[in-house]
Design an enzyme around this catalytic site. Sequence first.
Site, PDB file in Angstrom:
ATOM      1  N   CYS A 122       0.710  -1.157  -0.107  1.00 31.75           N
ATOM      2  CA  CYS A 122      -0.169  -0.017   0.093  1.00 31.75           C
ATOM      3  C   CYS A 122       0.727   1.595   0.332  1.00 31.75           C
ATOM      4  CB  CYS A 122      -1.126   0.191   1.642  1.00 31.75           C
ATOM      5  SG  CYS A 122      -1.808  -1.112   1.272  1.00 31.75           S
ATOM      6  N   HIS A 259      -3.768   6.934   1.609  1.00 31.29           N
ATOM      7  CA  HIS A 259      -4.196   5.416   1.705  1.00 31.29           C
ATOM      8  C   HIS A 259      -5.936   5.242   1.749  1.00 31.29           C
ATOM      9  CE1 HIS A 259      -3.981   0.964   0.557  1.00 31.29           C
ATOM     10  NE2 HIS A 259      -3.934   1.143   1.908  1.00 31.29           N
ATOM     11  N   ASN A 290     -10.594  -0.784  -0.514  1.00 31.86           N
ATOM     12  CA  ASN A 290      -8.633  -0.338  -0.741  1.00 31.86           C
ATOM     13  C   ASN A 290      -8.324  -1.475  -1.552  1.00 31.86           C
ATOM     14  OD1 ASN A 290      -6.716  -1.016   0.055  1.00 31.86           O
ATOM     15  ND2 ASN A 290      -6.502  -1.311   2.290  1.00 31.86           N
TER      16      ASN A 290
HETATM   17  C1  LIG Z   1     -10.494  -4.758   9.758  1.00 28.53           C
HETATM   18  C2  LIG Z   1     -11.052  -4.100  10.226  1.00 28.53           C
HETATM   19  C3  LIG Z   1     -12.653  -3.195  10.174  1.00 28.53           C
HETATM   20  C4  LIG Z   1     -11.612  -4.473  11.847  1.00 28.53           C
HETATM   21  O1  LIG Z   1     -12.365  -3.281  12.849  1.00 28.53           O
HETATM   22  P1  LIG Z   1     -12.252  -3.758  14.469  1.00 28.53           P
HETATM   23  O2  LIG Z   1     -12.658  -2.612  14.947  1.00 28.53           O
HETATM   24  O3  LIG Z   1     -10.758  -3.465  14.633  1.00 28.53           O
HETATM   25  O4  LIG Z   1     -12.474  -4.797  15.067  1.00 28.53           O
HETATM   26  P2  LIG Z   1     -12.050  -6.341  16.077  1.00 28.53           P
HETATM   27  O5  LIG Z   1     -11.135  -7.139  14.495  1.00 28.53           O
HETATM   28  O6  LIG Z   1     -11.937  -4.728  17.053  1.00 28.53           O
HETATM   29  O7  LIG Z   1     -13.111  -6.826  15.941  1.00 28.53           O
HETATM   30  C5  LIG Z   1     -14.406  -5.872  16.729  1.00 28.53           C
HETATM   31  C6  LIG Z   1     -15.736  -7.004  16.564  1.00 28.53           C
HETATM   32  O8  LIG Z   1     -16.008  -7.397  15.481  1.00 28.53           O
HETATM   33  C7  LIG Z   1     -15.972  -9.007  14.757  1.00 28.53           C
HETATM   34  N1  LIG Z   1     -15.321  -8.843  13.478  1.00 28.53           N
HETATM   35  C8  LIG Z   1     -14.719  -9.269  13.297  1.00 28.53           C
HETATM   36  N2  LIG Z   1     -14.085  -8.414  11.756  1.00 28.53           N
HETATM   37  C9  LIG Z   1     -15.690  -8.254  11.441  1.00 28.53           C
HETATM   38  C10 LIG Z   1     -16.376  -8.849   9.624  1.00 28.53           C
HETATM   39  N3  LIG Z   1     -15.626  -8.569   9.027  1.00 28.53           N
HETATM   40  N4  LIG Z   1     -17.813  -8.928  10.630  1.00 28.53           N
HETATM   41  C11 LIG Z   1     -18.511  -8.415  11.396  1.00 28.53           C
HETATM   42  N5  LIG Z   1     -17.303  -9.056  12.325  1.00 28.53           N
HETATM   43  C12 LIG Z   1     -15.979  -8.312  12.536  1.00 28.53           C
HETATM   44  C13 LIG Z   1     -15.068  -9.058  16.208  1.00 28.53           C
HETATM   45  O9  LIG Z   1     -15.560 -11.182  15.992  1.00 28.53           O
HETATM   46  C14 LIG Z   1     -15.758  -8.621  16.919  1.00 28.53           C
HETATM   47  O10 LIG Z   1     -16.659  -9.039  18.131  1.00 28.53           O
HETATM   48  P3  LIG Z   1     -16.578  -9.071  19.415  1.00 28.53           P
HETATM   49  O11 LIG Z   1     -16.535  -7.589  20.154  1.00 28.53           O
HETATM   50  O12 LIG Z   1     -17.440  -9.891  19.946  1.00 28.53           O
HETATM   51  O13 LIG Z   1     -15.310  -9.994  20.029  1.00 28.53           O
HETATM   52  C15 LIG Z   1      -9.937  -2.333  11.448  1.00 28.53           C
HETATM   53  O14 LIG Z   1      -9.707  -3.237  12.488  1.00 28.53           O
HETATM   54  C16 LIG Z   1      -9.319  -2.222  10.465  1.00 28.53           C
HETATM   55  O15 LIG Z   1      -9.877  -1.569   9.296  1.00 28.53           O
HETATM   56  N6  LIG Z   1      -7.861  -2.221  10.422  1.00 28.53           N
HETATM   57  C17 LIG Z   1      -7.259  -1.826   9.572  1.00 28.53           C
HETATM   58  C18 LIG Z   1      -6.159  -2.070   8.786  1.00 28.53           C
HETATM   59  C19 LIG Z   1      -6.639  -1.697   7.364  1.00 28.53           C
HETATM   60  O16 LIG Z   1      -7.285  -1.375   6.628  1.00 28.53           O
HETATM   61  N7  LIG Z   1      -5.877  -2.793   6.953  1.00 28.53           N
HETATM   62  C20 LIG Z   1      -5.554  -2.342   4.858  1.00 28.53           C
HETATM   63  C21 LIG Z   1      -3.512  -2.791   4.584  1.00 28.53           C
HETATM   64  S1  LIG Z   1      -3.423  -0.904   4.722  1.00 28.53           S
END
Ligand SMILES: CC(C)(COP(=O)(O)OP(=O)(O)OC[C@H]1O[C@@H](n2cnc3c(N)ncnc32)[C@H](O)[C@@H]1OP(=O)(O)O)[C@@H](O)C(=O)NCCC(=O)NCCS
Length: 334
Positions: A122, A259, A290
């Site tokens: 990225c 990004h 993305n």
């Molecule tokens: C991936 C991303 C959206 C996940 O969101 P988050 O808020 O961090 O989610 P978490 O992993 O903390 O999980 C929170 C809850 O949602 C649930 N969950 C995780 N992924 C899920 C999905 N795809 N759909 C629904 N629920 C989901 C988890 O089980 C958790 O549930 P709980 O609270 O009952 O335990 C987020 O971490 C993100 O965008 N990170 C940035 C990374 C990125 O963009 N990388 C790309 C390359 S640069």
Amino acid sequence: MAALVQPTGPAHTRILSIGAARGDVDVPNDDLVGAIDSSDEWIRQRTGIVQRRRASAEVRAIDLAVAAGEEAIERSGLDRSDIDGLIISTISNVAVTPSMASLAAFRLGISPAAAFDISAACAGYVYGVAQADALVRSGACRNVLVIGAEKLSELVDPTDRSISFLLGDGAGAVVVGPSDHTGIGPTVWGSDGEKWDTIRMTSTFEEYRSNPDAVAWPTLRQDGQTVFRWAVWEMAKVARQALAASGVEAGDLAAFIPHQANLRIIDEFAKQLKLPESVIVARDIEMQGNTSAASIPLAMHALREAHPELSGGLALTIGFGAGLVYGAQIVEIP
Ligand SMILES: CC(C)(COP(=O)(O)OP(=O)(O)OC[C@H]1O[C@@H](n2cnc3c(N)ncnc32)[C@H](O)[C@@H]1OP(=O)(O)O)[C@@H](O)C(=O)NCCC(=O)NCCS
């Protein structure tokens, strides 16, 4: 003994033109949520993504690269023979070798341009512009086409909850060439290999080949929270360093084009950088998803279409992702 000749180039460079190609299929959240036990509402709230654009089965990343490159070349007004460098940043080439760039140069009619791929995920577009800027100013190339091209839908497992639903397909391209003023500021870039496996493939090709019955075909995964925190805290610092290195302040910017990883990350950046209301913030992720190395030039292209008055203004661009690698630079919008 004769002294070796070393070339020197022009003092300044800028982005002369931009091109874009997007996946031809709109994929709304509802099409993906069944396989990952998610919902349209969850994805919108956590990422800002409404839909992602993906390419049909017969369209490869190189087809997107060539389409975006074609537009950038046409808009540059340059003769194809004046483009003597092509850098493609991609993690979507279908072969480890040869490069995507060599074939794309041929298809774009710019052979025998020096052509090579870079792997910086990225951050790849910013890495490519940094190299193009250096190649032109050193005299190694006259004009360089930089393309970020991805077909990430090929790299994901639809049942993966960590990253699959974020990703889309597309390509963005810019031509970097000589300028009578500074159009590309210093690049602040780097890497943090200690977090190498934060965004990773599930296995190596070697592991897959040696045990295809037990090891699944490699697909992309991430530790979302780690990436999220790293992006919000560490990348805001890098963005500030890029502003300082360029000698400009947030208020001097016309646009902020990070990004397109997650709308919450983008909004948090804007807050931490104290961007004034006048700075237009790219939110291409909402309808495109993305697209890794393609996301910044795609977002810049969309902003430029929606706001032609941005041309000539300054944009802060910052890329960050798998590696973990990152890079930021202030550029004049073409
Ligand atoms: C991936 C991303 C959206 C996940 O969101 P988050 O808020 O961090 O989610 P978490 O992993 O903390 O999980 C929170 C809850 O949602 C649930 N969950 C995780 N992924 C899920 C999905 N795809 N759909 C629904 N629920 C989901 C988890 O089980 C958790 O549930 P709980 O609270 O009952 O335990 C987020 O971490 C993100 O965008 N990170 C940035 C990374 C990125 O963009 N990388 C790309 C390359 S640069």
